[in-house]
Scaffold this active site. Sequence first.
Site, PDB file in Angstrom:
ATOM      1  CG  ASP A 270       4.420   2.089  -0.946  1.00 15.27           C
ATOM      2  OD1 ASP A 270       3.740   2.954  -0.377  1.00 15.27           O
ATOM      3  OD2 ASP A 270       4.133   0.890  -0.973  1.00 15.27           O
TER       4      ASP A 270
ATOM      5  CE  LYS B 135      -2.575   2.383  -0.905  1.00 14.11           C
ATOM      6  NZ  LYS B 135      -1.748   1.178  -0.814  1.00 14.11           N
TER       7      LYS B 135
ATOM      8  CD  GLN C 129      -2.065  -2.409  -1.529  1.00 11.09           C
ATOM      9  OE1 GLN C 129      -2.016  -1.290  -2.045  1.00 11.09           O
ATOM     10  NE2 GLN C 129      -2.118  -2.569  -0.219  1.00 11.09           N
TER      11      GLN C 129
END
Length: 312
Positions: A129, A62, A106
Amino acid sequence: MLGACYRSPVALLLDGRSLAAAIERRLEAVVATGLTQAGRPPGLAVLRVGDDPASGVYVANKEKACSRIGIRNLGAHLAATTAAAEVLACIERLNADPAVDGILLQLPLPAGLAEGPLLAAIDADKDADGLHTLNLGRLLKGEPGPRSCTPAGVMALLAAAGVELAGRRAVVVGRSILVGQPMALMLQAANATVSVAHSHTTDLATLTRTADVLVVAAGRPRMLGAEHVKPGAVVVDVGIHRLDPDPSEGPTARGKLCGDVRFEEVEPIAAALSPVPGGVGPMTVSMLLVNTVVAWCRRHGLDASALADLLV
Ligand code: NDP
């Protein structure tokens, strides 16, 4: 267009890698165009807690993708022993930081840290997200907002291949909040008739063989094969697993990646199929970048219409 009568001896490959590269080029252009007016680049904070090795690889991917398109990486890596209150304080700092447009916590978190309250603490408008309760509600109601990256990536993959969804039968295998549930909502919003299968579904193959579009997110390596797929169906394999290494390849061999679908069985009968790796995975990263750049555009009154086709 992949319509109901499509027949092919070998499935069209839903190539997420090349589509993700094309989306990155578009994002790069949007960032370059808006930079002067915004006065700063977009910022994404990937917050990692602990040392889960798979997460390390995902976070690195990412961060590399961010630097390719001009997003500033403002993330933090906290020790596995960090107390929940300290992680919360870090999230609150990022919420308040005007240079941060997107925050991603995460997962998985180390044992002992509950993800629910931490995810809920992320400012919903910085939720890169798309997993915040408010944003899942916005998806349910058809209101704009950051979308869950993996299912949004699947929608982009289907759109790029010209797969018709209106009036088609779609089956989603899996009902997680991360993938299955938002996937079903997105397909329904695109006017497909959607069924959702889960671990209590009886006679899965009979259900999945009704699908014109089959999205598999069961988290079970190579679970679905030819018997689950209607000839001419479009199959998207979300699953990603690392198999045990083949001992004949020596002690340093790494296991191969596979999905939830037995690719070699389904490829001859499906109209289109996503590979693992190189299908949904790169699209998930792309949609994270899209959410961040769109949030940056909104914050600075910039025109994000060049990305409108990617917003589901
Ligand atoms: P979860 O384990 O949270 O959910 C799996 C779902 O599949 C559950 O709803 C479960 O049902 C259902 N399921 C399990 N076994 C069966 C079965 N035998 N028949 C029918 N349904 C079944 O996984 P995620 O949704 O988080 O992820 C799914 C897969 O996608 C994983 O392999 C994951 O690694 C991968 N993934 C890939 C991403 C990418 O970018 N490529 C991103 C995110 C995930 P029940 O609810 O009844 O338990």
